[in-house]
Every structure is written in C-alpha cells, then in structure tokens.
Design a protein around this motif. Structure first.
Motif, PDB file in Angstrom:
ATOM      1  N   LEU A  60       9.250 -12.052 -15.629  1.00  0.00           N
ATOM      2  CA  LEU A  60      10.188 -12.006 -14.507  1.00  0.00           C
ATOM      3  C   LEU A  60       9.594 -12.656 -13.262  1.00  0.00           C
ATOM      4  CD1 LEU A  60      11.519  -8.348 -14.892  1.00  0.00           C
ATOM      5  CD2 LEU A  60      12.760 -10.461 -15.432  1.00  0.00           C
ATOM      6  N   TRP A  67      14.271 -14.754  -9.838  1.00  0.00           N
ATOM      7  CA  TRP A  67      14.219 -13.509  -9.068  1.00  0.00           C
ATOM      8  C   TRP A  67      14.525 -13.753  -7.590  1.00  0.00           C
ATOM      9  CZ3 TRP A  67      11.080 -13.116  -4.884  1.00  0.00           C
ATOM     10  CH2 TRP A  67       9.945 -13.924  -4.814  1.00  0.00           C
ATOM     11  N   ARG A  88      18.186 -13.072  -7.378  1.00  0.00           N
ATOM     12  CA  ARG A  88      18.744 -11.907  -8.089  1.00  0.00           C
ATOM     13  C   ARG A  88      18.192 -10.628  -7.465  1.00  0.00           C
ATOM     14  NH1 ARG A  88      21.621  -9.945 -12.276  1.00  0.00           N
ATOM     15  NH2 ARG A  88      20.770  -8.120 -13.366  1.00  0.00           N
ATOM     16  N   THR A 137      16.225  -7.865  -9.592  1.00  0.00           N
ATOM     17  CA  THR A 137      14.836  -8.103  -9.969  1.00  0.00           C
ATOM     18  C   THR A 137      13.913  -7.811  -8.797  1.00  0.00           C
ATOM     19  OG1 THR A 137      15.636  -9.865 -11.438  1.00  0.00           O
ATOM     20  CG2 THR A 137      13.267  -9.734 -11.075  1.00  0.00           C
ATOM     21  N   GLU A 155      16.442  -6.021 -16.991  1.00  0.00           N
ATOM     22  CA  GLU A 155      16.282  -7.259 -16.231  1.00  0.00           C
ATOM     23  C   GLU A 155      15.817  -8.410 -17.126  1.00  0.00           C
ATOM     24  OE1 GLU A 155      17.010  -8.239 -12.880  1.00  0.00           O
ATOM     25  OE2 GLU A 155      18.231  -6.531 -13.492  1.00  0.00           O
TER      26      GLU A 155
END
Length: 856
Positions: free
Chosen positions: A23, A29, A32, A35, A82
């Motif tokens: 991630l 990220w 988003r 995240t 996620e």
C-alpha cells in the motif's frame, strides 16, 4: 557527553503487516482517504513525524505497536480490505478498456500504449521532483490516466535534491534550501532485469565518455513512472550531477538533463518493456519541449534498421504528440546550435555518436529557428510531432500565432496546433469536507467520469456554509502556524510573536493567491494603490483577508523583487493580521490554502497565462473565481459563477496595470464583498451559495483531469496510434510517403490556379441565399487529383483585403476538367473569395503540415 557516532534504530515489519508495504509503495494512497486513515490508525504520530510519508513512517512505528497491530483482527481486516480494493482497482476494466476496441484497426494494437515524458511530476510531497504547475499537471495526468485505465508509462528524472524549499530572510528576500532525496524513504523501487540487477541504459557523451543511467519506478496507481538517475558510482563526478537538481545549473546542464530525459528515456522505456509485460508504446507524448530529443533517438533507431532520415522522421512524427505550455517566447528552451553539435558529436561521416545512425546536421535542422543559429526546443517539438496542442482554447490560439512561421502560407487559424484545456484530479484536490458533500448529493461514485453534476444543485446553503466555514478555519489555523514558523526562521524571538496566534479570522472573506512568482503573473498588482487595499482589508464592518504563497525561480530576480515587495507589505504592523504570506508553497499547503479560500484571485498579463489550474482546484472546493480573462477562465467565464477583471486595451504597460488594478478594487469592493456579507434572517448566505452551486454544477465537470485525459485519448492518442500503426502494418508506407513528399515539393512551384469564375452573381451582387458556382483551372504539374485538395476560401475581408474567418469549401473535378463547387451565400454583407490548392495524403494529419499552398 559527546557521541562518537550515530546509528538508526528501525522496527521490522511483522509478516502479518507486510501488505502495508504494498500500500505504501503505490501512490494511489495519495488520493484514497481510506488508505491514509489506515496508516494513521497504525500510528498517527509516526505518520505526522514522517511528513505523512508511509514508507518513512513504517520504520518509526515501535515494535510494540507493530506487534499489537499484527494481532488486532479489526486492523488486519481493514488492511486486507484496502489491499483487496487496490488489487481490484489495478486489475479491473475501466473507461479505456470499455471504450477502446479490443481488436486493432488500421494497424493499431489492441492496447495502444503511450509513453508520457515530463521534466517534473507533482504527485505527492513524498516524491519531491516537482516545482510548480507543469509538474502538478503531469501528476494529475498520471492519476487520471490510472483512474481511466489508460495504458500509459511515464518518464522523468529522479533528482538527488529536487526543487528548493523556500524561506525568507529578515528583509523578506527569498532563500533557497535543498534537501537530499534518500531513495530509502522515497516511494520508488529499482527496476530489475532478468539477472536481478537494477536496469540501466547508457549514453555516449563527447570524448567517448559513457554515462550510465539507472531506472527506478514509482507506481502511480496503474501507471509506472520511470525515473532516471545518473548518481551512480560507475559515473564520473560530473555525470553523477546531471540529475542533481530540477531546473538548476546553466544551459549545458539543462542540455544534459534533456538528453538523459529524451534519449535515455526512450532507451529506458524499451528496457522496461523488455523486462516486464508492459507493451512497447506506439504513442510518445512530450509534455513540453524538454523531451524533444526523444524524437531524435527514435529517428536514429529507425535509421539503424535501414530507414532513410526522411522516412524515419515521417514514422516518428505519426506517433508523437507535443504539448506546449507557454505563450511566452522567453519560457522556451533555446540553445546555441553549436552547443548541440558538440553533444550530438558527429563522426567523420556526419553521423552522431550520441545517437548512432542519426545525421547531425539534418537533425539540427528540425529545431533551428529560421535565419539563425539558435536551436529551439519548441520548434523541434512541433516538427517531430504530427499532433500538437496548447493547454487552453486561448492558449491554442496564441500558440498558432506564435508558431505560424513554421507553416508558411497558412493563416493563423489553420496552423495545426489544437488545444486540450488542462484539468485537475478531483480526488486529490477535493477536501474531505467537500468530498462528503459530493457523496451526499451524488452517492459514493467517482463523479470525474460524469458530465452531469446537476445533483450538486441540491446542496443546501446550510451544508455548503458549514463546509466552507470549516475549510476557512483550517486555513486560518495553518496560516498562523506557518507565519510564526517563518518569523522564527527569519530571526525573530518567540516572545515577540504572540500576534501570530491571532492573525486572520475564520469569519472573514478570504481571498487566496498562490502560484509561481514571475513577473507576468503580477503578484503585486493588488499593491498598485496600497492605501486603497488597506482600506479594503481593514473595513470595520466588512473586512477582507488575503493569504498568499508562491516561489520564484532562483535566477528570477524581478520575480524575487515582486515577492519581497509583497512580503514587506504583509509585514506592516497595521495590516499583518489581514494579509499573510506563507513560505514554501507545496502540494500539502496548497490543499489547505486552496480549499479554505472563498475567492481565488488570478491576475496575469493577458494572454500570458497558458492555462492555470489552481483556480480549478478552488472551484472543486466551493471557491469562486476572480480572474483576468486568461487561461482556462477565458473559455468558461460567466458572471453567474465568478467575476472577470476587464483587460485594459492600452499599449502603456504602467497604465494597463493601473487600470486593471482599479477594476480589481472596484469589483472587490462593490460586488464580491457585499455579496459575501449579505445574510438572510437565518444568517445564511443565500446569494453567495447560489453562485457556489452554479460554479460546482457548470464549471466542475469541465475542469477535472479525467475530462482532460479522455480528450487526449480520443483526440490525440488514438489518432496517433492509428497513424503509427499504419507505418507498422505497411513497411513500405514510409518510403512511399517520403517519395510522394519529394515529388510534391519538387513540382509544387509549378502548381497554379487560374481563370477563377463566380457564376450566379448579378454583377458584383449575389442575392442572399442564392446558389452560386465557383470554378477554376488548376495546373497540377503532373500531380494526381488524389494528391491535391482544392478549396474555395470565402469570408469577410479586412482593410488590407485579407480574408478573415474564412470558410473552406472543397471543389471537385468536373467533366470539363475544371474544379467546381456549388454553394449558397446566406449572410448579407461583403465577402471576399479565392481558390487555393494544398497537398493531401492519408498520412497527413493537417493540410498545413508540409507548408505548401498555392492560391489564385
């Protein structure tokens, strides 16, 4: 007791938490929220202490906290969700896959890939390889291409020091500070070859000096961003410094960086495609002229396989897109041709050692300005790309005028430079507070793919007012902290800075102004009448506050002087609570400053702003636009959702500034301020919020980068892929087209238009709406009918007899051998007409490409 050395203590990531690394290394990220919230849940303090950098954060989390999280089923479930969402995002079909047919046509591969070159990419402060608008635009391009599923690979440079961070001295003069980029803390990983070693490509500089270039990859959602690095032990000290700083050094340094980006970039993409499953690109998009040498490298590669120079240029042009970003000649890279001769390094046969098989003088001719010994990177871009564009409609028009000389014989409107208006990535630039309102009105969908945002009209005055108040308060909090920190760095004592805790007011109309500080952007226009500005700021009943940020290029002394002048005004005791300058403008500051501003001010010298995107970001957050009619605002301006500062039509520059500043004050005092402070019985801003809703509904869908990237795909990438595919599908096409061009160029002086007749007129008059017949004899000098396009040009004439806004009507060959068209003239008035001939061929994208035209 003094330490004799230091060590770094870092925590190891438990196996159960290893997915966090995946991630962290995918920059999705950055847009988003879920995240980011996951990393904060792991350790909010470590996330903040790392500069909100998940990669640098993970080693800072204590072993105890990591062990606790590894046993926490709730945390692990969120983490797995996620990771699952990321995999779905990466693997599912998106707009591109649903829109572009799976099977190729006219030689287009089922997935025509694009290589996107840019000198800078502004994706996140955790990857500091950007300076301003060009980089932010490139970053938003990648994010939106990822969201849309466009098969694109990007190429840039991995700078050792990046761009500077900004501070001020006691006198308000800009200071530049550089921080070394540690690859261990950057979201980049080495691209590995089959042998498990990092992939490199090499360049041969004069004196048989070999320079190795390492390839790193930053993953931006679905998009691999290849970053090139010369800071390798195998290179000499000078070579290691090629990728040291963004926009640093002299012309020689810039040439070397552009050689690495363009030539090294093409080689890096080929190596990357060979080492991975990424398809070899058919389309090469040059985001500004910095990557122009990529076209020369591709020409050299084709010539090494047996093509002639003309054939190779034709094939490279077919698959190349060039975007120009400046309407100002001073903003274009121009080098002495002799400098480039040295780097292209011709051997005894005149062939380059840097780009094997490339004839040096023929290559230089692609960029030489007419009648000079200056090599112009924009000229190279236009000559090496068959498709080109500006970044707003007005900028496209300005560019057609700037570069008309490259297309002799054609009027400015026919110069083949189009436009794709810039956009901004909605998820990156929409604050959480406004994003929640989008979801409330339209559901949890990515509205960037939607052209109808009318559901946002349902947002209530109360909801919008609450969100705007919260965003304004966030800006005030941030500004107070930054101003205090700035004064401490300027040498002030903390005891004398209590006033910084009370500057600005979360209830006051807030104007934002933040961008690169250069002279044409006119940071100090608002200071034309400082006493009047003070009165506006300090009005006891309806005050105004202004928050300003921006950096000036280290070598731009006039820009630095503008900045110092503004800082000194903001330092004044009587107004410093109403106007603040925030040093070290970057993405993270921009997110708060733009979202918290009620009005976004933009007052460049028209038409010197190519597009501008900061105002677009303000719109997405419920801010209103207050701008000169320039850049993107020129094509979208409307009193319903903003205010336009009139452009003064005067030659005297000082008078222009004075007049436009007067208009700025007038609109601010008499339109903006009264509307903002107007409240109904419930304390709601009815009129203001009506304007905000109009802006969101009508402007919003037009300014998202998803719309921009879709325009690039449909208008430029796919046509370029079809053109490039035609050459791939027919190896003889390049030779045939080159022979055709040679023949046309040789005989064109003999092509002529004679005996033009207009039948159907009564003397010099034609009844409105009546049909007329226009015919002409065309001497074609042996060219076939299919080789020429014969057109009537009809339109109003100016005082010099030149046709303006001409309508083009094609003529066809009649049985008697003459070329004929029959049409009606509907609009009354005096019009002029003529007949012209241009070459035509299926490979040509524009009638102006060859610069050949014959008129009656």
């Amino acid at each position: 007791m003094k330490s004799i050395s230091t060590i770094t203590v870092a925590s190891d990531l438990p196996a159960a938490l290893e997915p966090l690394r995946e991630l962290a290394y995918n920059l999705r990220w950055t847009w988003r929220r879920q995240t980011v919230e996951l990393f904060k849940l792991l350790d909010a303090k470590a996330f903040a202490d790392s500069g909100q950098n998940p990669i640098a954060m993970l080693p800072l989390v204590s072993a105890g906290r990591l062990a606790e999280a590894a046993r926490d089923e709730s945390f692990l479930a969120r983490m797995r969700a996620e990771v699952g969402d990321l995999h779905t995002y990466l693997d599912s079909d998106r707009w591109f896959q649903r829109t572009v047919p799976d099977t190729g046509t006219a030689g287009v591969a089922s997935t025509p890939a694009i290589a996107y070159f840019s000198m800078e990419f502004g994706i996140s402060p955790t990857l500091p390889i950007y300076s301003g608008g060009l980089g932010i635009l490139a970053g938003d391009h990648l994010k939106s291409a990822s969201d849309l599923g466009v098969p694109l690979v990007a190429i840039g440079l991995l700078y050792q020091w990046g761009y500077f961070s900004q501070s001020l001295d006691r006198e308000g003069w800009q200071q530049e500070n550089y921080k070394h980029n540690d690859t261990e803390k950057l979201p980049v990983e080495p691209v590995l070859g089959a042998d498990g070693e990092q992939l490199t490509v090499s360049l041969t500089l004069p004196g048989q000096r070999e320079v190795a270039v390492a390839i790193w990859c930053a993953q931006v959602g679905r998009i691999p961003l290849l970053l090139l690095d010369t800071d390798l032990e195998v290179n000499d000290a000078d070579a290691r410094e090629i990728t040291d700083r963004l926009y640093g050094g002299d012309h020689e340094h810039r040439i070397l960086q552009e050689i690495v980006l363009g030539i090294g970039g093409v080689r890096a993409v080929a190596a990357y495609s060979e080492a991975t499953s990424f398809p070899a690109p058919q389309v090469f998009h040059l985001n500004e002229g910095h990557a122009g040498f990529s076209g020369l490298e591709r020409v050299g590669q084709l010539m090494a396989r047996g093509a002639s120079f003309a054939e190779a240029v034709a094939e490279v042009r077919a698959g190349t897109v060039f975007t120009t970003h400046t309407p100002v000649p001073a903003g274009i890279d121009r080098f002495g041709a002799e400098q480039l001769r040295q780097y292209l390094d011709a051997d005894a046969s005149g062939t380059s050692r840097l780009i094997p098989s490339l004839p040096v003088e023929a290559a230089l001719a692609l960029g030489i300005e007419n009648g000079t010994d200056i090599f112009n990177m924009a000229h190279l871009g236009f000559r090496i790309a068959q498709r080109s564009n500006g970044v707003a409609k007005l900028h496209g028009a300005v560019s057609r005028g700037m570069f008309q000389e490259l297309y002799p014989g054609f009027d400015v409107p026919e110069v083949p430079i189009g436009s794709v208006t810039n956009g901004v990535h909605r998820r990156t630039w929409t604050s959480d507070a406004m994003d929640d309102l989008y979801k409330k009105a339209m559901g949890d969908v990515d509205i960037s793919s939607m052209s109808d945002w009318s559901a946002l009209a349902s947002l209530t005055d109360h909801d919008l007012g609450e969100a705007r108040a919260a965003l304004r308060a966030d800006l005030v909090t941030m500004a107070r902290a930054h101003v205090k920190e700035s004064w401490l760095r300027r040498g002030a004592d903390e005891a004398e800075l209590a006033w910084t805790d009370h500057i600005l007011d979360p209830e006051v109309l807030t104007i934002g102004f933040a961008r690169r500080v250069s002279t044409y952007k006119r940071l100090t226009l608002m200071l034309q009448d400082p006493e009047r500005l003070k009165r506006i700021l300090l009005d006891p009943d309806r005050p105004v506050q202004i928050v300003i940020a921006g950096k000036s290029h280290p070598a731009d002394l006039p820009g630095k002087e503008f900045l110092q002048q503004m800082v000194r005004f903001a330092d004044q005791h009587g107004v410093r609570h109403r106007i603040a300058f925030l040093p070290d403008y970057d993405i993270r500051m921009a997110e708060v400053l733009i979202a918290g501003s009620d009005v976004w001010l933009n007052n460049p010298i028209r038409p010197e702003e190519a597009s501008g995107t900061s105002g677009m970001k303000a719109v997405l957050n419920g801010g209103l636009t207050f701008s000169i009619s320039d850049g993107w605002w020129d094509e979208m301006k409307d009193d319903e959702f903003g205010w336009t500062i009139p452009t003064a039509q005067v030659d005297d520059l000082a008078e222009r500034d004075r007049t436009e500043a007067e208009a700025l004050y007038e609109i601010l005092e008499n339109s903006i301020v009264p509307l903002f402070y107007e409240r109904d019985a419930r304390g709601l801003q009815r009129g203001w919020m009506t304007k905000v809703r109009s802006s969101l509904v009508k402007v919003g869908p037009q300014i998202v980068a998803a719309r921009m990237v879709r325009d690039y795909v449909t208008d430029l990438y796919l046509p370029a892929a079809r053109a490039a595919g035609a050459f791939s599908a027919d190896p003889a096409l390049a030779g045939e087209f080159t022979s055709w061009k040679t023949q046309v160029s040789e005989v064109w002086p003999k092509v002529s238009v004679t005996d033009v007749r207009l039948d159907g007129a009564r003397g010099d008059t034609v009844p409105s709406g009546a049909e007329v017949t226009l015919s002409a004899d065309v001497q074609q000098a042996g060219l076939r009918d299919a080789d020429v396009l014969v057109e009537a040009v009809i339109g109003p004439v100016d005082a010099d007899g030149e046709i303006t806004d001409g309508q083009l009507i094609p003529l066809h060959r009649a049985e008697d051998g003459r070329w004929v068209a029959r049409f009606a003239l509907a609009n009354p008035g005096t019009v002029g007409y003529t007949v012209r001939v241009t070459p035509q061929h299926p490979v040509l994208a524009s009638r102006a490409e060859l610069g050949l035209v014959t008129t009656a």
